[in-house]
Design a protein around this motif. Structure first.
Motif, PDB file in Angstrom:
ATOM      1  N   GLY A 182     -24.393 -15.002   0.329  1.00 55.22           N
ATOM      2  CA  GLY A 182     -25.440 -15.640  -0.253  1.00 55.22           C
ATOM      3  C   GLY A 182     -25.251 -15.916  -1.717  1.00 55.22           C
ATOM      4  N   ARG A 183     -24.112 -15.550  -2.143  1.00 55.05           N
ATOM      5  CA  ARG A 183     -23.899 -15.929  -3.801  1.00 55.05           C
ATOM      6  C   ARG A 183     -23.057 -17.339  -3.953  1.00 55.05           C
ATOM      7  NH1 ARG A 183     -19.584 -11.367  -5.214  1.00 55.05           N
ATOM      8  NH2 ARG A 183     -19.307 -12.642  -6.951  1.00 55.05           N
ATOM      9  N   LEU A 184     -23.305 -17.837  -4.907  1.00 53.25           N
ATOM     10  CA  LEU A 184     -22.953 -19.241  -5.338  1.00 53.25           C
ATOM     11  C   LEU A 184     -22.008 -18.828  -6.489  1.00 53.25           C
ATOM     12  CD1 LEU A 184     -23.003 -22.412  -5.034  1.00 53.25           C
ATOM     13  CD2 LEU A 184     -24.764 -22.148  -6.788  1.00 53.25           C
ATOM     14  N   LEU A 185     -20.658 -19.238  -6.397  1.00 53.53           N
ATOM     15  CA  LEU A 185     -19.671 -19.417  -7.515  1.00 53.53           C
ATOM     16  C   LEU A 185     -19.304 -20.879  -8.023  1.00 53.53           C
ATOM     17  CD1 LEU A 185     -17.180 -16.713  -6.221  1.00 53.53           C
ATOM     18  CD2 LEU A 185     -19.376 -16.212  -7.659  1.00 53.53           C
ATOM     19  N   THR A 186     -19.154 -20.870  -9.293  1.00 57.19           N
ATOM     20  CA  THR A 186     -18.666 -22.218  -9.725  1.00 57.19           C
ATOM     21  C   THR A 186     -17.414 -22.130 -10.256  1.00 57.19           C
ATOM     22  OG1 THR A 186     -20.900 -22.882 -10.506  1.00 57.19           O
ATOM     23  CG2 THR A 186     -19.289 -24.016 -11.585  1.00 57.19           C
ATOM     24  N   VAL A 187     -16.543 -22.801  -9.691  1.00 62.15           N
ATOM     25  CA  VAL A 187     -14.898 -22.831  -9.979  1.00 62.15           C
ATOM     26  C   VAL A 187     -14.584 -24.038 -10.647  1.00 62.15           C
ATOM     27  CG1 VAL A 187     -12.787 -22.099  -9.112  1.00 62.15           C
ATOM     28  CG2 VAL A 187     -14.860 -21.409  -7.877  1.00 62.15           C
TER      29      VAL A 187
ATOM     30  N   ALA B 249      -9.002 -23.303  -6.049  1.00 57.54           N
ATOM     31  CA  ALA B 249     -10.218 -22.769  -6.041  1.00 57.54           C
ATOM     32  C   ALA B 249     -10.230 -21.618  -5.083  1.00 57.54           C
ATOM     33  CB  ALA B 249     -11.273 -23.877  -5.761  1.00 57.54           C
ATOM     34  N   GLU B 250      -9.734 -21.521  -3.978  1.00 64.55           N
ATOM     35  CA  GLU B 250      -9.659 -20.389  -3.035  1.00 64.55           C
ATOM     36  C   GLU B 250      -9.128 -19.316  -3.660  1.00 64.55           C
ATOM     37  OE1 GLU B 250      -8.617 -22.146   0.814  1.00 64.55           O
ATOM     38  OE2 GLU B 250     -10.369 -22.952   1.089  1.00 64.55           O
ATOM     39  N   ASN B 251      -7.777 -19.703  -4.072  1.00 62.84           N
ATOM     40  CA  ASN B 251      -7.007 -18.797  -4.614  1.00 62.84           C
ATOM     41  C   ASN B 251      -7.788 -17.760  -5.899  1.00 62.84           C
ATOM     42  OD1 ASN B 251      -4.976 -18.880  -2.967  1.00 62.84           O
ATOM     43  ND2 ASN B 251      -3.802 -20.352  -4.294  1.00 62.84           N
TER      44      ASN B 251
ATOM     45  N   THR C 195     -12.540 -11.674  -6.926  1.00 65.25           N
ATOM     46  CA  THR C 195     -13.424 -10.639  -6.387  1.00 65.25           C
ATOM     47  C   THR C 195     -12.727  -9.469  -5.720  1.00 65.25           C
ATOM     48  OG1 THR C 195     -12.824 -11.910  -4.243  1.00 65.25           O
ATOM     49  CG2 THR C 195     -14.938 -12.513  -5.334  1.00 65.25           C
ATOM     50  N   VAL C 196     -13.523  -8.333  -5.598  1.00 63.20           N
ATOM     51  CA  VAL C 196     -12.736  -7.038  -5.311  1.00 63.20           C
ATOM     52  C   VAL C 196     -12.385  -7.012  -3.916  1.00 63.20           C
ATOM     53  CG1 VAL C 196     -12.854  -4.485  -4.999  1.00 63.20           C
ATOM     54  CG2 VAL C 196     -13.975  -5.696  -7.196  1.00 63.20           C
ATOM     55  N   ALA C 197     -13.122  -7.307  -3.077  1.00 63.62           N
ATOM     56  CA  ALA C 197     -12.977  -7.535  -1.556  1.00 63.62           C
ATOM     57  C   ALA C 197     -12.912  -9.137  -1.346  1.00 63.62           C
ATOM     58  CB  ALA C 197     -13.962  -6.864  -0.586  1.00 63.62           C
ATOM     59  N   PRO C 198     -11.924  -9.534  -0.359  1.00 58.52           N
ATOM     60  CA  PRO C 198     -11.920 -10.996  -0.049  1.00 58.52           C
ATOM     61  C   PRO C 198     -13.247 -11.512   0.747  1.00 58.52           C
ATOM     62  CG  PRO C 198      -9.936  -9.615   0.892  1.00 58.52           C
ATOM     63  CD  PRO C 198     -10.933  -8.594   0.320  1.00 58.52           C
TER      64      PRO C 198
END
Length: 79
Positions: free
Chosen positions: A20-25, A39-41, A47-50
């Motif tokens: 449910g988190r939203l990230l802006t990249v 962006a995916e990279n 993040t700590v865990a993928p």
């Protein structure tokens, strides 16, 4: 043969993660495909865990060749 030089763009993408988190990249790339990959990279490095990316969307794209190009990223509301 010389490779054709293409213009770079400033991209703003949003990633919705499974939890449910939203990230802006924000990334610089020469194509939409490269922007999504970059962006995916960046999300994986952040993040700590993928994370499980549920959705990755292109929100804005602007040519990088002019001064003053940028984005406003709204992060939270204060009462």
């Amino acid at each position: 043969m010389a490779e054709e030089q293409t213009e770079s763009y400033l991209y703003k993408l949003e990633a919705v993660l499974e939890e449910g988190r939203l990230l802006t990249v924000v990334v610089i790339a020469k194509s939409d495909e490269r922007a999504f990959s970059t962006a995916e990279n960046n999300i994986l490095r952040h993040t700590v865990a993928p994370p499980q990316i549920k959705e990755l969307s292109l929100v804005e794209k602007k040519p990088l060749g002019r001064q003053g190009v940028g984005f406003v990223v709204e992060t939270s509301h204060f009462s």
